[in-house]
Motif scaffolding. Sequence first.
Motif, short mmCIF file in Angstrom:
data_model
loop_
_atom_site.label_atom_id
_atom_site.label_comp_id
_atom_site.label_asym_id
_atom_site.label_seq_id
_atom_site.Cartn_x
_atom_site.Cartn_y
_atom_site.Cartn_z
N PRO A 1 -1.69 3.62 -5.81
CA PRO A 1 -0.58 2.76 -5.37
C PRO A 1 -0.98 1.65 -4.40
O PRO A 1 -0.27 0.64 -4.28
N ALA A 2 -2.12 1.78 -3.73
CA ALA A 2 -2.59 0.72 -2.82
C ALA A 2 -3.28 -0.41 -3.57
O ALA A 2 -3.68 -1.40 -2.96
N GLY A 3 -3.46 -0.25 -4.90
CA GLY A 3 -4.08 -1.30 -5.70
C GLY A 3 -5.59 -1.29 -5.70
O GLY A 3 -6.21 -2.25 -6.13
N ILE A 4 -6.18 -0.19 -5.22
CA ILE A 4 -7.65 -0.07 -5.26
C ILE A 4 -8.02 1.03 -6.25
O ILE A 4 -7.21 1.91 -6.56
N VAL A 5 -9.26 0.97 -6.74
CA VAL A 5 -9.70 1.96 -7.71
C VAL A 5 -9.65 3.35 -7.10
O VAL A 5 -10.20 3.59 -6.02
N ALA B 1 -17.58 -0.20 -0.99
CA ALA B 1 -16.49 -1.17 -0.79
C ALA B 1 -15.45 -0.93 -1.87
O ALA B 1 -15.79 -0.50 -2.98
N PRO B 2 -14.19 -1.19 -1.57
CA PRO B 2 -13.15 -0.96 -2.58
C PRO B 2 -13.17 -2.02 -3.67
O PRO B 2 -13.58 -3.17 -3.45
N SER B 3 -12.72 -1.61 -4.83
CA SER B 3 -12.50 -2.55 -5.94
C SER B 3 -10.99 -2.62 -6.18
O SER B 3 -10.29 -1.62 -6.04
N HIS B 4 -10.53 -3.80 -6.53
CA HIS B 4 -9.10 -4.06 -6.66
C HIS B 4 -8.72 -4.40 -8.10
O HIS B 4 -9.56 -4.89 -8.88
N HIS B 5 -7.46 -4.20 -8.40
CA HIS B 5 -6.92 -4.55 -9.71
C HIS B 5 -7.30 -5.99 -10.03
O HIS B 5 -7.10 -6.89 -9.22
#
Length: 134
Positions: free
Chosen positions: A16-20, A64-68
Amino acid sequence: MAFSMRQKVLFKHCDPAGIVFYPRYFEMMNDCVEAFFDHIGHPFEELHTKAAVPTAQIETTFTAPSHHGDMLDIRLGCTRIGTSSLGIAWHGSADGETRFTASATLVHVGQNGRPLPWPAPLRNTLELHLEGAD
């Protein structure tokens, strides 16, 4: 020789936060393994008719996070080959930034689930793809 594939981060990969959501990276890594075997001429659907190649060990670092919408470059390299095992490493990045690194051991097993030596044609091909091989 390294193998690379591109993977767009889709809505289904994200929390739901938009990260993988981290388990989705493991699905992507497995997709990369399957694409690698296709690339070297030994498709999983053929290999898995009489044997299997499960993951026996895996270690991952998320940096590091990946995003939609991000476009991931996932690089796979073969690090070692044993009688029935294969060491592999992945490097996932987007826009030049490392998102994750991982290493794993795959094991070639027979229908009984016990380790089985790599078939000679497949082993010969895998040896050509070992990191540092000419």
